[in-house]
Design a protein around this motif. Structure first.
Motif, mmCIF file in Angstrom:
data_model
loop_
_atom_site.group_PDB
_atom_site.id
_atom_site.type_symbol
_atom_site.label_atom_id
_atom_site.label_comp_id
_atom_site.label_asym_id
_atom_site.label_seq_id
_atom_site.Cartn_x
_atom_site.Cartn_y
_atom_site.Cartn_z
ATOM 1 N N TYR A 92 0.843 -1.198 0.000
ATOM 2 C CA TYR A 92 0.000 0.000 0.000
ATOM 3 C C TYR A 92 0.874 1.242 0.000
ATOM 4 O O TYR A 92 1.996 1.220 0.513
ATOM 5 C CB TYR A 92 -0.899 0.022 1.241
ATOM 6 N N GLY A 93 0.353 2.320 -0.557
ATOM 7 C CA GLY A 93 1.063 3.591 -0.572
ATOM 8 C C GLY A 93 0.099 4.696 -0.981
ATOM 9 O O GLY A 93 -1.091 4.451 -1.213
ATOM 10 N N THR A 94 0.615 5.887 -1.089
ATOM 11 C CA THR A 94 -0.204 7.006 -1.553
ATOM 12 C C THR A 94 0.483 7.655 -2.748
ATOM 13 O O THR A 94 1.703 7.626 -2.869
ATOM 14 C CB THR A 94 -0.407 8.066 -0.452
ATOM 15 N N GLY A 95 -0.313 8.203 -3.637
ATOM 16 C CA GLY A 95 0.222 8.901 -4.797
ATOM 17 C C GLY A 95 0.748 8.010 -5.894
ATOM 18 O O GLY A 95 1.354 8.488 -6.848
ATOM 19 N N GLY A 131 -3.432 0.027 -8.568
ATOM 20 C CA GLY A 131 -4.458 1.052 -8.676
ATOM 21 C C GLY A 131 -4.985 1.469 -7.329
ATOM 22 O O GLY A 131 -4.400 1.153 -6.289
ATOM 23 N N PRO A 132 -6.102 2.166 -7.337
ATOM 24 C CA PRO A 132 -6.652 2.653 -6.081
ATOM 25 C C PRO A 132 -7.196 1.506 -5.232
ATOM 26 O O PRO A 132 -7.669 0.496 -5.753
ATOM 27 C CB PRO A 132 -7.779 3.591 -6.520
ATOM 28 N N GLY A 144 -7.697 7.702 -1.604
ATOM 29 C CA GLY A 144 -6.327 8.205 -1.557
ATOM 30 C C GLY A 144 -5.276 7.132 -1.350
ATOM 31 O O GLY A 144 -4.089 7.411 -1.435
ATOM 32 N N LEU A 145 -5.690 5.910 -1.067
ATOM 33 C CA LEU A 145 -4.745 4.820 -0.851
ATOM 34 C C LEU A 145 -4.586 4.026 -2.139
ATOM 35 O O LEU A 145 -5.560 3.698 -2.807
ATOM 36 C CB LEU A 145 -5.223 3.906 0.271
ATOM 37 N N SER A 146 -3.345 3.734 -2.503
ATOM 38 C CA SER A 146 -3.044 2.919 -3.684
ATOM 39 C C SER A 146 -2.633 1.530 -3.235
ATOM 40 O O SER A 146 -2.139 1.346 -2.121
ATOM 41 C CB SER A 146 -1.910 3.538 -4.489
ATOM 42 N N GLN A 147 -2.820 0.563 -4.116
ATOM 43 C CA GLN A 147 -2.526 -0.826 -3.785
ATOM 44 C C GLN A 147 -1.803 -1.486 -4.951
ATOM 45 O O GLN A 147 -2.117 -1.236 -6.107
ATOM 46 C CB GLN A 147 -3.837 -1.551 -3.498
#
Length: 94
Positions: free
Chosen positions: A43-46, A71-72, A78-81
């Motif tokens: 997981y991450g953001t942006g 993707g989201p 706001g969290l990406s996976q």
């Protein structure tokens, strides 16, 4: 780590644990039999903005991994996976 059994059941496992000093340390992962699948879910953001602009590749322990999803996150705004299927060639390497 998401482990998918041959019958389709799923088991989540932590990839790290808290050491006595309070720090997190990686746990060795055991890959199951050939008919079982293991996915490293990150997981991450942006990240979404980069995924659409670049080809995405991943390696774990120098071994290329099949990317199952980038993707989201399905429910957390706001969290990406990123879901990576771990190759059985990593067996025995922890």
């Amino acid at each position: 780590l998401l482990r998918v059994k041959p019958d389709g059941s799923q088991l989540w496992e932590n990839v790290f644990e808290r050491a006595a000093n309070g720090r997190f340390v990686a746990r060795p992962l055991e890959l199951g039999p050939a008919d079982e699948q293991e996915f490293l879910v990150l997981y991450g953001t942006g990240l979404n903005q980069f995924v659409s602009a670049l080809p995405v590749r991943a390696e774990v322990g120098g071994q290329p991994c099949e990317i199952q999803y980038v993707g989201p996150h399905a429910t957390l705004l706001g969290l990406s996976q990123i879901n990576l299927r771990l190759p059985k060639t990593l067996r025995g390497r922890g």
